[in-house]
Design an enzyme around this catalytic site. Structure first.
Site, PDB file in Angstrom:
ATOM      1  N   GLU A 136       0.877  -1.272   0.053  1.00  0.00           N
ATOM      2  CA  GLU A 136       0.067   0.207  -0.132  1.00  0.00           C
ATOM      3  C   GLU A 136       0.861   1.146  -0.112  1.00  0.00           C
ATOM      4  O   GLU A 136       1.867   1.314   0.725  1.00  0.00           O
ATOM      5  CB  GLU A 136      -0.906   0.155   1.305  1.00  0.00           C
ATOM      6  CG  GLU A 136      -2.255  -0.724   1.268  1.00  0.00           C
ATOM      7  CD  GLU A 136      -2.888  -0.537   2.403  1.00  0.00           C
ATOM      8  OE1 GLU A 136      -2.953   0.584   2.994  1.00  0.00           O
ATOM      9  OE2 GLU A 136      -3.583  -1.400   2.842  1.00  0.00           O
TER      10      GLU A 136
HETATM   11  C1  NOJ Z   1      -4.552   1.453   5.136  1.00  0.00           C
HETATM   12  C2  NOJ Z   1      -5.691   0.398   4.755  1.00  0.00           C
HETATM   13  O1  NOJ Z   1      -5.273  -0.862   4.902  1.00  0.00           O
HETATM   14  C3  NOJ Z   1      -6.715   0.674   3.876  1.00  0.00           C
HETATM   15  O2  NOJ Z   1      -7.737   0.165   3.996  1.00  0.00           O
HETATM   16  C4  NOJ Z   1      -7.054   2.322   3.806  1.00  0.00           C
HETATM   17  O3  NOJ Z   1      -7.800   2.711   2.725  1.00  0.00           O
HETATM   18  C5  NOJ Z   1      -5.716   3.034   3.967  1.00  0.00           C
HETATM   19  N1  NOJ Z   1      -4.792   2.541   4.812  1.00  0.00           N
HETATM   20  C6  NOJ Z   1      -5.944   4.695   3.633  1.00  0.00           C
HETATM   21  O4  NOJ Z   1      -6.183   4.962   4.938  1.00  0.00           O
END
Ligand code: NOJ
Length: 569
Positions: free
Chosen positions: A413
């Site tokens: 991410e």
């Molecule tokens: C972490 C989370 O895993 C995800 O679901 C979320 O949308 C993002 N951060 C952004 O906050």
């Protein structure tokens, strides 16, 4: 004077020994180097990510059970404007469309999560398997593979079956370890012939702290000072168990890999020449990333967590530490249970030492004895916690390399949001964010960090947990006002596409024009989006007004006809 100097030196040596016993990250070396033109190693994997509750919608469709997020969001006052993920992006109905978007971007992988209650409505495998839920994920996986996109599957992205929370206390109860293992085993059985990358948990820090300490997330419990530690303890054991299940039962047949996705901000000492600040920054990272990474790589919690929480528990008059303890057998069972480390990263804080005397109430945050600061010059286009600090990413990646023996890393991410009301598809700030963060990752690869792939967060604007729909992280804008939930590409889609097709930033001449070219495409999308309310209005005319008026006409004609007949008689 000499005495104080000797003492300081002694202190420094002890500290260095503690830190260097787990790795030799050099806190004092923070080079900020200019933009680096080069490309990633061949085979580097580019992707985007999403999660079930945030995008699927269809919360009670086709036999799906209720999750803790369904229950939480349905309670009044939990989410701004009482928004829910009930329909969200309607991803459940749009598999084909969304895979086409990914195909057009020439992505190598797509990271998504499986909703546990969609396939096991009560959470328990022996009670009922929902074949329609299985079918949905089969379709998604098959579509991806047909389009040469590798599925990367998260087993738990926060949507625990509500029954397991209500009846057993969710992650507070050790019994959940077996239930999770059964669920994972079912996923390996049904999908493992095609899925080769598994992630057990997404961001367990958030599950533990926000779910069981602050209560901002589902299930909304505020068990301060102990709930998060207990939840994390069970999560770590559940992860290890599932890793062993895969290793023993499925690996030789399916030949996949299984890891975990840990999220961490970077913590930079306020004063790089202050030993106290360095120690505080180290604690910040150990309480964040090390809490989960240290057991998985080394078999136990970081020393500093054991010391601080143990000491504070003692001062509070407790007989034992609030941080649970692993038995020697558990330690060796847990150690080494990561084939790859998934890393989520967004932002950075400056850290300094701050004492939280005991007696002010237990809490995970007080246990760390530190304060977090931000530089007001850092850009923060969207979520209030998300400051863009690209150099922190390289620091974090190098820390992981030093501390955990240079594991294989997939960035699971990374991205940035804008406010809901922003309907400008020409998202210059996001392109800048991706450009700078990906470039720092490239520098880290040059430093020797073993990064194998990158996942931009996220494919679509979606339900952003306790912030509802107020923050948009998507590469694609979703018009939530329109019941068809149309997707519109933001300029960053084109920009990310260029990074992917060049596998990095080959040279200044080429990269220079990318933003300009991306912006050229977004103005036409902006026009389409601007016309959307009109289209929505036209849909209302065709779908509601026309049938209603026609029915009325037919009724009136019938009445009129009967009236005429009567008069004749
Ligand atoms: C972490 C989370 O895993 C995800 O679901 C979320 O949308 C993002 N951060 C952004 O906050």
């Amino acid at each position: 004077m000499l005495k104080r100097g000797t003492l300081k030196l002694f202190h420094l040596l002890v500290f260095m020994q503690c830190v260097s016993s787990e790795g030799d990250f050099d806190w004092t070396k923070n080079e900020r180097t200019p933009f680096y033109y080069s490309t990633f190693p061949a085979g580097f994997s580019w992707g985007v990510g999403s999660s079930a509750y945030q995008t699927e919608g269809a919360w009670n469709v086709d036999g799906k059970g209720m999750s803790i997020w369904d229950a939480f969001a349905h309670k009044t006052g939990k989410i701004p404007s009482n928004e829910t993920g009930d329909s969200s992006c309607d991803g459940y109905y749009k598999v084909k469309d969304d895979v086409t978007l990914m195909k057009d971007m020439k992505l190598n992988h797509y990271r998504f999560s499986i909703s546990w209650p969609r396939i096991l409505p009560t959470g328990i495998k022996s009670e009922h398997i929902n074949e329609k839920g299985i079918q949905y994920y089969n379709d998604l996986i098959n579509q991806l593979l047909d389009n040469k996109i590798t599925p990367v599957v998260t087993l738990y992205h926060w949507d625990l079956p509500q029954v397991l929370q209500e009846k057993h206390g969710g992650w507070q109860n050790a019994s959940i370890i077996n239930s999770f293992n059964d669920f994972a085993n079912l996923c390996f059985e049904r999908f493992g012939n095609r899925v080769k990358y598994w992630i057990t948990f997404n961001n367990p820090w958030s599950i533990a702290v926000e779910g069981y300490e602050t209560g901002e997330h589902a299930p909304g419990l505020k068990l301060r000072g102990s709930g998060a530690y207990r939840a994390a303890h069970h999560i770590i054991k559940a992860h290890a168990k599932v890793w062993h299940t895969y290793d023993l039962k499925w690996r030789s047949k399916q030949k996949g890999q299984i890891g975990i996705s840990l999220t961490a901000d970077w913590g930079e000492p306020v004063d790089i020449s202050s030993q106290k600040d360095i120690e505080a920054a180290d604690r910040y990272i150990q309480f964040y990333l090390g809490w989960f990474a240290a057991p998985l790589f080394s078999g136990d919690y970081p020393h500093v967590m054991k010391d601080y929480i143990g000491r504070k528990s003692g001062q509070q008059g407790l007989g034992a530490s609030r941080l649970p303890v692993f038995s020697p057998q558990e330690k060796s069972y847990i150690k080494g249970t990561v084939d790859f480390l998934g890393l989520g990263h967004y932002t950075t804080r400056y850290i300094t030492q701050k004492n939280f005397p005991s007696g002010l109430g237990d809490s995970y945050f007080a246990d760390r004895d530190l304060a977090e600061l931000v530089d007001p010059r850092w850009p923060d286009p969207g979520s209030e916690w998300l400051y863009s600090v690209p150099w922190g990413f390289r620091r974090l990646l190098n820390f992981v390399k030093a501390q955990y023996g240079n594991p294989m890393i997939y960035v699971t991410e990374n991205g940035v949001s804008e406010k809901m009301l922003c309907t400008d598809l020409c998202d210059d700030w996001r392109m800048q964010f991706f450009k700078d963060y990906i470039n720092e990752m490239l520098k880290a690869v040059k430093d020797g960090v073993n990064v194998k792939g990158y996942t931009a967060w996220s494919l679509l604007d979606s339900f952003e947990w306790d912030e509802g729909f107020s923050q948009r992280f998507g590469l694609f804008f979703v018009d939530f006002r329109n019941k068809n939930k149309p997707r519109y590409p933001k300029a960053s889609v084109q920009f990310y596409k260029r990074i992917i097709s060049s596998n990095g930033f080959p040279n200044p001449r080429e990269v220079e024009g990318w933003k300009r070219k991306a912006v050229e495409t977004c103005s036409s999308s902006n026009q389409l989006l601007a016309a959307d309310p009109l289209i929505g209005h036209m849909e209302m005319v065709t779908e509601i007004v026309v049938p209603t008026v026609s029915t009325l006409c037919i009724l009136l004609s019938a009445v009129f006809f009967m009236f005429l007949l009567r008069r004749r008689i």
